[in-house]
Motif scaffolding. Structure first.
Motif, PDB file in Angstrom:
ATOM      1  N   PHE A 218       3.833  -7.512   1.680  1.00 34.01           N
ATOM      2  CA  PHE A 218       5.083  -6.792   1.430  1.00 34.01           C
ATOM      3  C   PHE A 218       5.586  -6.993   0.005  1.00 34.01           C
ATOM      4  CE2 PHE A 218       4.768  -6.949   5.990  1.00 34.01           C
ATOM      5  CZ  PHE A 218       5.176  -5.685   6.350  1.00 34.01           C
ATOM      6  N   ASP A 219       4.697  -6.767  -0.924  1.00 33.88           N
ATOM      7  CA  ASP A 219       5.062  -6.746  -2.341  1.00 33.88           C
ATOM      8  C   ASP A 219       3.998  -5.939  -3.071  1.00 33.88           C
ATOM      9  OD1 ASP A 219       6.424  -7.170  -4.674  1.00 33.88           O
ATOM     10  OD2 ASP A 219       6.204  -9.354  -4.690  1.00 33.88           O
ATOM     11  N   ARG A 220       4.264  -5.607  -4.310  1.00 34.07           N
ATOM     12  CA  ARG A 220       3.259  -4.878  -5.074  1.00 34.07           C
ATOM     13  C   ARG A 220       2.032  -5.767  -5.249  1.00 34.07           C
ATOM     14  NH1 ARG A 220       5.303  -2.224  -9.070  1.00 34.07           N
ATOM     15  NH2 ARG A 220       7.527  -2.634  -8.809  1.00 34.07           N
ATOM     16  N   GLY A 221       0.857  -5.169  -5.120  1.00 34.69           N
ATOM     17  CA  GLY A 221      -0.363  -5.942  -5.252  1.00 34.69           C
ATOM     18  C   GLY A 221      -0.667  -6.307  -6.682  1.00 34.69           C
ATOM     19  N   ALA A 222      -0.395  -5.391  -7.595  1.00 42.62           N
ATOM     20  CA  ALA A 222      -0.669  -5.598  -9.015  1.00 42.62           C
ATOM     21  C   ALA A 222       0.543  -5.166  -9.819  1.00 42.62           C
ATOM     22  CB  ALA A 222      -1.893  -4.801  -9.438  1.00 42.62           C
ATOM     23  N   PRO A 223       0.717  -5.721 -11.014  1.00 47.65           N
ATOM     24  CA  PRO A 223       1.857  -5.321 -11.845  1.00 47.65           C
ATOM     25  C   PRO A 223       1.870  -3.822 -12.101  1.00 47.65           C
ATOM     26  CG  PRO A 223       0.768  -7.260 -12.756  1.00 47.65           C
ATOM     27  CD  PRO A 223      -0.110  -6.765 -11.645  1.00 47.65           C
ATOM     28  N   GLU A 224       3.062  -3.292 -12.251  1.00 46.13           N
ATOM     29  CA  GLU A 224       3.207  -1.859 -12.508  1.00 46.13           C
ATOM     30  C   GLU A 224       2.442  -1.471 -13.762  1.00 46.13           C
ATOM     31  OE1 GLU A 224       6.840   1.441 -12.370  1.00 46.13           O
ATOM     32  OE2 GLU A 224       7.275  -0.691 -12.602  1.00 46.13           O
TER      33      GLU A 224
ATOM     34  N   LYS B 118     -13.292   0.223  -1.514  1.00 49.13           N
ATOM     35  CA  LYS B 118     -13.213   1.633  -1.900  1.00 49.13           C
ATOM     36  C   LYS B 118     -11.763   2.125  -1.855  1.00 49.13           C
ATOM     37  CE  LYS B 118     -17.629   1.475  -2.303  1.00 49.13           C
ATOM     38  NZ  LYS B 118     -18.209   1.304  -3.673  1.00 49.13           N
ATOM     39  N   ILE B 119     -10.976   1.602  -2.768  1.00 47.93           N
ATOM     40  CA  ILE B 119      -9.567   1.989  -2.898  1.00 47.93           C
ATOM     41  C   ILE B 119      -9.313   2.309  -4.363  1.00 47.93           C
ATOM     42  CG2 ILE B 119      -7.169   1.220  -2.698  1.00 47.93           C
ATOM     43  CD1 ILE B 119      -8.016  -0.603  -0.423  1.00 47.93           C
ATOM     44  N   ALA B 120      -8.730   3.458  -4.624  1.00 50.96           N
ATOM     45  CA  ALA B 120      -8.492   3.879  -6.009  1.00 50.96           C
ATOM     46  C   ALA B 120      -7.220   3.261  -6.578  1.00 50.96           C
ATOM     47  CB  ALA B 120      -8.423   5.397  -6.093  1.00 50.96           C
ATOM     48  N   ASN B 121      -6.208   3.108  -5.743  1.00 50.29           N
ATOM     49  CA  ASN B 121      -4.929   2.575  -6.220  1.00 50.29           C
ATOM     50  C   ASN B 121      -5.088   1.100  -6.588  1.00 50.29           C
ATOM     51  OD1 ASN B 121      -2.227   1.089  -5.624  1.00 50.29           O
ATOM     52  ND2 ASN B 121      -1.632   3.226  -5.946  1.00 50.29           N
ATOM     53  N   PRO B 122      -4.860   0.712  -7.849  1.00 50.41           N
ATOM     54  CA  PRO B 122      -5.092  -0.692  -8.258  1.00 50.41           C
ATOM     55  C   PRO B 122      -4.261  -1.702  -7.486  1.00 50.41           C
ATOM     56  CG  PRO B 122      -4.877   0.736 -10.180  1.00 50.41           C
ATOM     57  CD  PRO B 122      -4.468   1.554  -8.998  1.00 50.41           C
ATOM     58  N   SER B 123      -3.004  -1.379  -7.192  1.00 52.47           N
ATOM     59  CA  SER B 123      -2.137  -2.311  -6.485  1.00 52.47           C
ATOM     60  C   SER B 123      -2.641  -2.555  -5.066  1.00 52.47           C
ATOM     61  CB  SER B 123      -0.699  -1.786  -6.455  1.00 52.47           C
ATOM     62  OG  SER B 123       0.195  -2.749  -5.969  1.00 52.47           O
ATOM     63  N   ALA B 124      -2.980  -1.490  -4.364  1.00 50.16           N
ATOM     64  CA  ALA B 124      -3.495  -1.618  -3.003  1.00 50.16           C
ATOM     65  C   ALA B 124      -4.860  -2.299  -2.999  1.00 50.16           C
ATOM     66  CB  ALA B 124      -3.585  -0.244  -2.349  1.00 50.16           C
ATOM     67  N   LYS B 125      -5.652  -2.040  -4.016  1.00 51.19           N
ATOM     68  CA  LYS B 125      -6.987  -2.645  -4.096  1.00 51.19           C
ATOM     69  C   LYS B 125      -6.893  -4.149  -4.296  1.00 51.19           C
ATOM     70  CE  LYS B 125     -11.518  -1.837  -6.176  1.00 51.19           C
ATOM     71  NZ  LYS B 125     -12.320  -0.879  -6.964  1.00 51.19           N
ATOM     72  N   LEU B 126      -5.962  -4.583  -5.131  1.00 48.84           N
ATOM     73  CA  LEU B 126      -5.799  -6.018  -5.361  1.00 48.84           C
ATOM     74  C   LEU B 126      -5.275  -6.705  -4.108  1.00 48.84           C
ATOM     75  CD1 LEU B 126      -5.985  -8.418  -7.211  1.00 48.84           C
ATOM     76  CD2 LEU B 126      -3.785  -7.801  -8.209  1.00 48.84           C
ATOM     77  N   ARG B 127      -4.364  -6.062  -3.395  1.00 50.97           N
ATOM     78  CA  ARG B 127      -3.863  -6.631  -2.144  1.00 50.97           C
ATOM     79  C   ARG B 127      -5.009  -6.770  -1.136  1.00 50.97           C
ATOM     80  NH1 ARG B 127      -0.697  -2.959  -0.897  1.00 50.97           N
ATOM     81  NH2 ARG B 127       1.179  -3.753  -1.922  1.00 50.97           N
ATOM     82  N   ALA B 128      -5.871  -5.759  -1.081  1.00 48.40           N
ATOM     83  CA  ALA B 128      -7.015  -5.822  -0.178  1.00 48.40           C
ATOM     84  C   ALA B 128      -7.951  -6.956  -0.554  1.00 48.40           C
ATOM     85  CB  ALA B 128      -7.761  -4.486  -0.203  1.00 48.40           C
ATOM     86  N   PHE B 129      -8.205  -7.133  -1.850  1.00 43.67           N
ATOM     87  CA  PHE B 129      -9.077  -8.226  -2.296  1.00 43.67           C
ATOM     88  C   PHE B 129      -8.505  -9.577  -1.858  1.00 43.67           C
ATOM     89  CE2 PHE B 129     -10.440 -11.572  -5.099  1.00 43.67           C
ATOM     90  CZ  PHE B 129     -11.798 -11.342  -5.252  1.00 43.67           C
TER      91      PHE B 129
END
Length: 463
Positions: A215-221, A274-285
């Motif tokens: 429940f936060d941004r995965g990567a900085p804006e 396989k996620i394009a959005n960097p914030s969501a991808k970092l959260r997944a990692f």
């Protein structure tokens, strides 16, 4: 044959044999030394692996892994919904999970000054669950218990306060090594200090781990996908960790160099998402590789006292996160809105990360508004230091500083023959750097050397 289905975020490591030589996986141990956790399915041994997350695994009768197939993959599929609709869905799902996890049991709730346990407190108070809450603070540090006590009082929970004292670790080292099998460094699980007190409580733990990641941004804006590799490495490598891992790599005469190997491993794992959005991808990692191999390892300390429940680990919560627009997850928006909507009294209590502000005023935590508090807080720490009462902020300070701690540390590091696993010159190098160069930077290497020494000692005694 045995079939094992692992959750999206497992709370336990489950091991399997693979067809490889029974020898130390020294490359894996180097990554462990750098980060404090094993990566992916790595263990201390080449022929022993941890089952992957969110997978169906078939093992033969001898415990060898035959096949492993994923049943879920992290994705980012944001729905076209309003924030109000997302909040309504979160409210219903979260309270359903909390209710199901504690149908007929008393609840033991660790309360911090943050948002994850406060969100749980809101749900538990609404559901009229019998709760014993507790907080712990470092002796000579910030009184986290002060915030927890206010939250508990507002919810009508029983409350206990624990003070984590210096040197608690040494008489508990063998017990901790048995509990977490040396798959995490030894200075972080402060709950070990009060394990016997936990055993006197009644109920099941409701633990708030991983809420701050989901429940936060995965990567900085503004993060680009090509920036993720460096961001991940910066996040997971501890101070002094790269230096220790490189030293071990060289001492063990491994092929190539550690940093190149490490970057290649991280890049390979990142490319599988396989996620394009960097914030969501970092959260997944983080959820794939950090949560199960770092956060989950020390959950075993709680479980040594009572069964555990983790609402944020629930498969349904992970699936929900994949469908929520990033802008709603960023900056803790959903949790803040939930607390303010469902229990305004809790929203008015100080948010530790933004003290002295609360959930209604935290946006004022910037200059010049926060200068009076920051200046006053700094002066208090300086006065304590001059009086010989240093302000304790980190767990390692309780374990490694002071004469008595130093004697115990030296006994563990130098009192046994660790050669050829760890040489005395290597241990002495990092110990001396901690003592004479930079205690903050070299506290992590020292903790990892202690962990490895304990693992080696356990292995020796088993054999």
């Amino acid at each position: 044959m045995t079939t094992i289905k692992t959750p999206i975020i497992p709370s336990h490591q489950q091991f399997a044999e693979v067809h490889a030589s029974h020898e130390l996986d020294k490359k894996a141990i180097c990554i462990f030394a750098a980060t404090g956790f094993f990566l992916d399915s790595d263990t201390y041994w080449k022929n022993k692996k941890v089952l992957p997350t969110a997978s169906d695994n078939i093992l033969d009768d001898n415990g060898f892994l035959i096949v492993s197939k994923p049943w879920f993959q992290w994705h980012y599929s944001p729905r076209d919904i309003s924030f109000e609709a997302a909040l309504e869905e979160f409210t219903a799902l979260f309270e359903q999970i909390i209710s199901e996890q504690h149908t007929d049991s008393n609840v033991i709730l660790p309360l911090s000054g943050g948002l994850d346990s406060r969100t749980q407190a809101v749900a538990l108070a609404k559901l009229k669950k019998p709760v014993t809450a507790y907080s712990y603070s470092f002796k000579g540090g910030f009184s986290e218990s002060g915030i927890g006590k206010r939250i508990a009082k507002a919810c009508g929970f029983d409350f206990k306060e624990f003070i984590i004292k210096p040197g608690y670790l040494w008489p508990k080292l063998e017990a901790l090594a048995s509990i977490n099998q040396c798959y995490s460094d030894f200075t972080h699980p402060r709950q070990m200090a009060v394990l016997e007190e936990f055993k006197k409580m009644e109920g099941l733990f409701s633990l708030g781990h991983w809420g701050d990641v989901l429940f936060d941004r995965g990567a900085p804006e503004g993060t680009r996908e090509e920036d993720l590799l460096d961001i991940i490495i910066k996040k997971i490598v501890k101070k002094g960790g790269m230096e220790l891992a490189t030293a071990l790599w060289q001492e063990w005469e491994l092929e190539g160099d550690f940093e190149s190997y490490f970057r290649e491993r991280i890049a390979s794992l990142l490319n599988k998402i396989k996620i394009a959005n960097p914030s969501a991808k970092l959260r997944a990692f983080k959820s794939l590789y950090w949560a199960p191999r770092w956060t989950s390892v020390n959950l075993s300390v709680f479980e040594a006292a009572h069964p555990i429940n983790l609402p944020y680990y629930d498969d349904r919560m992970c699936k929900f996160i994949c469908t929520v627009p990033e802008e709603y997850l960023a900056d803790r928006k959903l949790q803040i809105a939930y607390i303010k909507q469902q229990n305004p009294a809790l929203a008015k209590i100080t948010w530790q990360d933004h003290r002295p502000y609360n959930l209604y005023t935290f946006e004022r935590n910037k200059s010049p508004h926060n200068l009076p508090y920051r200046i006053g807080n700094k002066l208090k720490r300086e006065v304590r230091g001059k009086l010989g009462k240093p302000y304790i902020q980190r767990n390692w300070e309780l374990q490694f500083l002071g004469m008595e701690n130093d004697e115990k540390l030296q006994e563990r590091l130098f009192g046994q023959n660790l050669h050829p696993f760890l040489s005395k010159p290597l241990i002495a190098r990092f110990y001396n750097n901690f003592k004479a160069v930079d205690a903050v930077k070299y506290s992590h290497p020292l903790s990892m050397l202690l962990t490895l020494a304990m693992w080696n000692d356990c292995l020796r005694r088993e054999n």
